[in-house]
Scaffold this active site. Structure first.
Site, PDB file in Angstrom:
ATOM      1  N   CYS A  60       0.511  -1.055  -0.062  1.00 53.60           N
ATOM      2  CA  CYS A  60       0.026   0.340  -0.016  1.00 53.60           C
ATOM      3  C   CYS A  60       0.779   1.437   0.263  1.00 53.60           C
ATOM      4  O   CYS A  60       0.725   2.034  -0.691  1.00 53.60           O
ATOM      5  CB  CYS A  60      -1.167   0.266   1.119  1.00 53.60           C
ATOM      6  SG  CYS A  60      -2.089  -1.295   0.766  1.00 53.60           S
ATOM      7  N   LEU A  61       1.862   1.648   1.623  1.00 53.89           N
ATOM      8  CA  LEU A  61       1.845   2.754   1.505  1.00 53.89           C
ATOM      9  C   LEU A  61       3.047   3.424   0.437  1.00 53.89           C
ATOM     10  O   LEU A  61       3.343   4.337  -0.840  1.00 53.89           O
ATOM     11  CB  LEU A  61       2.706   2.812   2.702  1.00 53.89           C
ATOM     12  CG  LEU A  61       2.209   3.284   3.799  1.00 53.89           C
ATOM     13  CD1 LEU A  61       2.569   3.408   5.519  1.00 53.89           C
ATOM     14  CD2 LEU A  61       0.810   3.940   3.634  1.00 53.89           C
TER      15      LEU A  61
END
Ligand SMILES: NC(=O)c1ccc[n+]([C@@H]2O[C@H](COP(=O)([O-])OP(=O)(O)OC[C@H]3O[C@@H](n4cnc5c(N)ncnc54)[C@H](O)[C@@H]3O)[C@@H](O)[C@H]2O)c1
Length: 411
Positions: free
Chosen positions: A257-258
């Site tokens: 994600c990040l």
């Protein structure tokens, strides 16, 4: 209800479990034959879903490689990967493949919900039209919604049930049907007016973390130069009961994600003649962290009159976060590579990752290392033993706070 889930990974499999445990029949479709086979044998590849959990739902769940099995379900949830291309642009190929395959079996009256993290507009402009190749119209013949996944692998204090679920539909009916679906497995469903709002909500959540992590990472580099304990500063600031939220510095961001999601927004923003500067700056700062870590290791070795070249450096913890074996975008891999390029003899220890075939390495306790670098501290890691045994320990996670030793260096 009969539920279909496409993509049986970190996001899809917990959804399967939740719906099956709520008493619904679930069919899970995945293109990876190995995943399908092992799930049908009762073996889970996701840490958060133990084999016993699969055994308990075996009567209500089966995995399949065939999209045709989705023709009889009431609702289909899509949780396929949304990675980046080599040029760091959104790679919608898995999403396009799944939409195309689903269109072939889509039935009137079905509800389709996309959960994969993506830029605002994907559901309406990309995914919907693919499904409409079926000849059915989105919002009229079938319902379409976006609901971002908020799963955090390894987390146990909040579950799918206790984490509010955001839902945005193409039409009011689309939204209402999605709300009914998720109300089966979530205590609170939060409605937003459009799929675009729901898509952007997810990106905001992740970018918020990315920007704040970048801020403390930059501060950690400054503290290193100024000889101030960054962990102490953050802990002290966190005593303010309002207006401050604590984030931890570290070796860089990992996971699906990040490091990935902000690029989805930055890419989309360019179409609107906008540079998302905060987003991109945070990405740059966080991407630099593994380089800083290698520099820090090299300075620590230098203080012991050792060069990187020829030194034995052991990385402790190679997955991107504690408690999981997920290696995606893990900064530890970058650090290993940079150290090896610098001539170090690298090894690693990680109870969750038995081997790293790309490096030709197997996990081993660092017996003879000149330097041990803690990149990810899994639960139960024997920190005292590390500090006692190794001539030099560099801690990038602040987990050795409380231990005082001359051979210990912290970020
Ligand atoms: N992992 C997380 O912590 C997390 C959290 C929130 C959101 N997300 C988002 O959820 C989505 C899925 O992520 P994930 O971590 O579950 O990925 P994953 O790689 O763990 O699982 C995805 C699965 O989809 C399968 N797949 C790929 N293409 C397919 C296709 N065309 N048809 C059927 N199956 C297909 C893969 O074989 C794989 O098993 C991504 O968009 C991600 O950004 C992930």
């Amino acid at each position: 209800m009969k539920i279909g889930v496409i993509g049986l990974g970190y996001v899809g499999l917990p959804l399967v479990v939740a719906f099956a445990e709520a008493g619904h029949d679930v069919v899970g479709v995945d293109v990876n034959a190995r995943v399908v086979g092992s799930l049908n044998d009762g073996k889970s590849h996701i840490e958060d879903v133990p084999d016993e959990t699969l055994a308990a739902i075996s009567g209500r769940f089966h995995a399949s490689p065939r999209y045709a099995d989705l023709a009889k379900v009431d609702a289909v949830i899509v949780a396929v990967p949304t990675p980046l291309t080599a040029n760091r642009e959104p790679d919608l190929q898995p999403l396009i493949d799944s939409g195309t395959a689903l269109a072939n079996v889509l039935q009137e009256g079905q509800l389709v919900v996309l959960e994969s993290t993506t830029y605002p507009g994907t559901t309406r402009e990309r995914f919907g039209p693919l499904l409409e190749e079926s000849g059915l119209a989105a919002g009229r013949d079938f319902n379409l919604a976006f609901s971002p996944e908020r799963i955090d692998p390894g987390r146990t204090d909040y579950t799918l049930r206790t984490t509010p679920k955001i839902v945005g539909g193409l039409t009011d009916t689309c939204r209402q049907r999605a709300v009914e679906l998720y109300s089966e497995v979530c205590d609170q469903v939060v409605e937003v007016s459009t799929p675009e709002s729901a898509e952007l909500t997810k990106l905001l959540e992740n970018i918020f973390r990315s920007v704040n992590i970048a801020l403390v990472n930059e501060l950690a580099i400054l503290c290193d130069r100024m000889d101030i304990d960054v962990w102490e500063v953050i802990e002290a600031a966190a005593t303010k009961p309002y207006g401050f939220m604590s984030f931890q510095p570290g070796p860089g961001m990992g996971g699906h994600c990040l490091p990935v999601d902000p690029f989805y927004l930055a890419w989309r923003a360019r179409e609107f003649e906008m540079q998302t500067e905060f987003v991109e700056l945070a990405g740059e700062v966080n991407t630099r962290m593994p380089y800083f870590c290698v520099d820090r290791i090299s300075r620590a070795l230098n203080d012991q009159a050792k060069p990187v070249k020829g030194s034995r450096v052991a990385i402790v913890g190679v997955s991107y976060k504690p408690g999981v074996g997920d290696l995606r975008e893990s900064p530890a891999l970058k650090i290993l590579r940079l150290l090896r390029e610098g001539g170090a003899e690298v090894s690693y220890h990680d109870d969750f990752v038995p081997e790293l075939p790309d490096f030709g390495l197997r996990s081993e306790w660092p017996e003879e290392a000149d330097c041990v670098a803690i990149v990810t501290a899994h639960p139960g890691l024997d920190l005292q033993r590390l500090v006692q045994e190794a001539p030099l320990v560099v801690d990038f996670r602040g987990v050795t706070r409380g231990i005082e030793a001359p051979n210990l260096v912290r970020l």
